[in-house]
Design a protein around this motif. Structure first.
Motif, mmCIF file in Angstrom:
data_model
loop_
_atom_site.group_PDB
_atom_site.id
_atom_site.type_symbol
_atom_site.label_atom_id
_atom_site.label_comp_id
_atom_site.label_asym_id
_atom_site.label_seq_id
_atom_site.Cartn_x
_atom_site.Cartn_y
_atom_site.Cartn_z
ATOM 1 N N VAL A 1 0.810 -1.631 -0.433
ATOM 2 C CA VAL A 1 -0.339 -0.161 -0.326
ATOM 3 C C VAL A 1 0.795 1.073 0.339
ATOM 4 N N CYS A 2 1.553 1.123 0.899
ATOM 5 C CA CYS A 2 2.716 2.658 0.812
ATOM 6 C C CYS A 2 3.241 2.314 -0.841
ATOM 7 N N PHE A 3 3.882 1.491 -0.930
ATOM 8 C CA PHE A 3 3.944 1.622 -2.566
ATOM 9 C C PHE A 3 3.197 1.876 -3.368
ATOM 10 N N VAL A 4 1.760 1.425 -3.917
ATOM 11 C CA VAL A 4 1.053 2.568 -4.390
ATOM 12 C C VAL A 4 0.798 3.337 -4.477
ATOM 13 N N LEU A 5 0.538 4.581 -3.191
ATOM 14 C CA LEU A 5 0.116 5.793 -2.176
ATOM 15 C C LEU A 5 1.721 6.599 -2.763
ATOM 16 N N ALA A 6 2.729 5.773 -3.194
ATOM 17 C CA ALA A 6 4.200 6.580 -3.075
ATOM 18 C C ALA A 6 4.052 6.712 -4.617
ATOM 19 N N GLY A 7 3.724 5.681 -5.566
ATOM 20 C CA GLY A 7 3.639 6.229 -6.871
ATOM 21 C C GLY A 7 2.927 6.418 -6.775
ATOM 22 N N ILE A 8 1.285 6.520 -6.934
ATOM 23 C CA ILE A 8 0.572 7.585 -7.006
ATOM 24 C C ILE A 8 1.433 9.149 -6.676
ATOM 25 N N PHE A 9 1.525 9.893 -5.410
ATOM 26 C CA PHE A 9 2.268 10.708 -4.783
ATOM 27 C C PHE A 9 3.253 11.717 -6.062
ATOM 28 N N GLY A 10 2.985 10.071 -6.544
ATOM 29 C CA GLY A 10 4.512 10.252 -7.783
ATOM 30 C C GLY A 10 4.931 10.722 -9.159
ATOM 31 N N LEU A 11 3.129 10.703 -9.550
ATOM 32 C CA LEU A 11 2.832 10.639 -11.062
ATOM 33 C C LEU A 11 1.542 11.671 -11.306
ATOM 34 N N VAL A 12 0.768 11.984 -9.922
ATOM 35 C CA VAL A 12 0.818 13.209 -10.134
ATOM 36 C C VAL A 12 1.394 14.840 -10.755
ATOM 37 N N PRO A 13 2.478 14.806 -9.954
ATOM 38 C CA PRO A 13 3.127 15.967 -10.340
ATOM 39 C C PRO A 13 4.228 15.900 -11.364
ATOM 40 N N THR A 14 4.390 14.501 -11.560
ATOM 41 C CA THR A 14 4.797 15.372 -13.007
ATOM 42 C C THR A 14 3.976 14.885 -13.990
ATOM 43 N N CYS A 15 2.569 14.781 -14.224
ATOM 44 C CA CYS A 15 1.905 14.490 -14.753
ATOM 45 C C CYS A 15 1.199 16.413 -15.261
ATOM 46 N N TRP A 16 1.300 16.883 -14.038
ATOM 47 C CA TRP A 16 0.537 18.320 -14.196
ATOM 48 C C TRP A 16 1.917 19.330 -14.127
ATOM 49 N N TYR A 17 3.080 18.806 -14.053
ATOM 50 C CA TYR A 17 4.242 19.704 -14.783
ATOM 51 C C TYR A 17 4.555 19.316 -16.477
ATOM 52 N N THR A 18 3.825 18.471 -16.395
ATOM 53 C CA THR A 18 4.640 18.032 -18.024
ATOM 54 C C THR A 18 3.363 18.729 -18.703
ATOM 55 N N ARG A 19 2.022 18.953 -18.088
ATOM 56 C CA ARG A 19 0.773 19.451 -18.927
ATOM 57 C C ARG A 19 1.328 21.484 -18.855
ATOM 58 N N GLU A 20 2.039 21.714 -17.765
ATOM 59 C CA GLU A 20 1.756 22.880 -18.108
ATOM 60 C C GLU A 20 3.635 23.135 -18.354
ATOM 61 N N ILE A 21 3.961 22.459 -19.005
ATOM 62 C CA ILE A 21 5.640 23.022 -20.037
ATOM 63 C C ILE A 21 4.764 22.315 -21.594
ATOM 64 N N ILE A 22 3.942 21.434 -21.366
ATOM 65 C CA ILE A 22 3.005 21.710 -22.971
ATOM 66 C C ILE A 22 2.277 22.762 -23.175
ATOM 67 N N SER A 23 1.511 23.405 -22.446
ATOM 68 C CA SER A 23 0.489 24.208 -22.372
ATOM 69 C C SER A 23 1.186 25.778 -22.524
ATOM 70 N N ASN A 24 2.235 26.277 -21.814
ATOM 71 C CA ASN A 24 3.294 27.248 -21.629
ATOM 72 C C ASN A 24 4.025 26.697 -23.477
ATOM 73 N N PHE A 25 3.927 26.039 -23.883
ATOM 74 C CA PHE A 25 4.781 25.524 -24.964
ATOM 75 C C PHE A 25 3.968 25.923 -26.649
ATOM 76 N N LEU A 26 2.304 25.776 -26.007
ATOM 77 C CA LEU A 26 1.939 26.286 -27.721
ATOM 78 C C LEU A 26 1.434 27.006 -27.290
ATOM 79 N N ASP A 27 1.090 27.551 -26.039
ATOM 80 C CA ASP A 27 1.078 29.343 -25.974
ATOM 81 C C ASP A 27 1.894 30.469 -26.780
ATOM 82 N N GLN A 28 0.720 30.994 -28.418
ATOM 83 C CA GLN A 28 1.498 31.817 -28.859
ATOM 84 C C GLN A 28 1.836 33.309 -28.632
ATOM 85 N N THR A 29 1.149 33.574 -27.322
ATOM 86 C CA THR A 29 1.865 34.538 -26.835
ATOM 87 C C THR A 29 3.233 34.699 -25.905
#
Length: 219
Positions: free
Chosen positions: A123-151
Motif C-alpha cells: 500500500v505504501c508503494f502504491v501511494l508513493a507511485g500515485i504521489f509521484g505520478l500526479v506532479p509529473t503529469c501536472w508539471y508536463t501539462r504546464e510545460i506543454i500548455s506554455n509551449f503551445l501558447d502563441q503569446t
C-alpha cells in the motif's frame, strides 16, 4: 517458492523506484530551455527544477540559484514539492516494511504477521507511485500548455527535462511493485473447499447380517 521470487522481483523494482524518485526530486532539469543565440560560443542551457534553477554555458561554466521563496512559486511547483517529498517518504517506509514481510526473510514472526506487513508495504508503494505520478503529469501539462501558447515568446518556452521522465518511470516501478506485494499476500483457497468431494453412502454389512439373523429366528 514462486511467490517468494515474485516478491523479490517486486522489491528490486521498488528499490529502483525509490532511487529514481529521490533523484527526480533533487534534479534541477524538470524543464529545459536551450538558447543558442547568434553565436554558438554564447549558447546557454537553462534548467529549472523544484528547488533550484541552473544555467549551463557552452564555455563550461555552471551556476545554480536556489528557490528560497515558497509563496512566490507557481501552484504546480508547490504541489510538486509536497507530493514528491511524500512519495520519497512513503517509498522509504515501504522498503522497510516489506523487508520484514517478505517470505524470503526471517523477520516478522509468523505467516499472518508477514502477510500483513507485506500488504502494508505494498500500500505504501502504491501511494508513493500515485504521489509521484500526479506532479509529473501536472508539471508536463504546464510545460506543454506554455509551449503551445502563441503569446509566450520563444525564449521563455521550455521542454520536459530528464527529471520528468525519471519521475514517470519511478512512479511506474512503484505502482507495479505495490500491486505485486498486495496481490501476493492473499491466501489461495484449496480446491477441496470449492468443490467438496461427493460422499458415497454404502449400506453397512453389519446391518445386513443382523437382519439375516432376525429372519432366521422367525423360521
Amino acid at each position: 517458492m514462486a511467490s517468494a521470487s515474485l516478491q523479490f522481483f517486486a522489491f528490486i523494482l521498488a528499490l529502483f523506484g525509490v532511487f529514481g524518485d529521490i533523484a527526480a526530486t533533487l534534479l534541477p532539469n524538470w524543464k529545459v530551455n536551450a538558447d543558442v543565440g547568434s553565436n554558438i560560443i554564447t549558447a546557454i542551457t537553462q534548467m529549472q527544477g523544484l528547488w533550484m534553477d541552473c544555467t549551463w554555458y557552452s564555455t563550461g561554466m555552471f551556476s545554480c540559484t536556489l528557490k528560497y521563496s515558497i509563496l512566490s512559486l507557481p501552484v504546480y511547483i508547490q504541489a510538486a514539492r509536497t507530493t514528491m517529498v511524500l512519495s520519497c517518504i512513503l517509498s522509504a517506509f515501504g522498503i522497510c516494511i516489506t523487508t520484514v514481510g517478505m517470505k524470503c526473510t526471517k523477520l516478522g514472526g509468523d505467516t499472518d504477521s508477514k502477510n500483513h506487513a507485506c500488504f502494508a508495504g505494498g500500500v505504501c508503494f502504491v501511494l508513493a507511485g500515485i504521489f509521484g505520478l500526479v506532479p509529473t503529469c501536472w508539471y508536463t501539462r504546464e510545460i506543454i500548455s506554455n509551449f503551445l501558447d502563441q503569446t509566450i515568446p520563444e525564449s521563455s518556452k521550455h521542454e520536459p527535462g530528464g527529471a520528468v521522465y525519471t519521475g514517470f518511470i519511478s512512479a511506474g516501478f512503484l505502482l507495479i511493485a505495490g500491486a505485486i506485494f498486495c496481490s501476493s499476500c492473499f491466501k489461495r483457497q484449496p480446491g477441496a473447499w470449492i468443490y467438496p468431494p461427493k460422499q458415497h453412502h454404502f449400506p453397512s454389512t453389519e446391518q445386513e447380517s443382523n437382519a439375516a439373523y432376525n429372519l432366521k429366528d422367525y423360521v
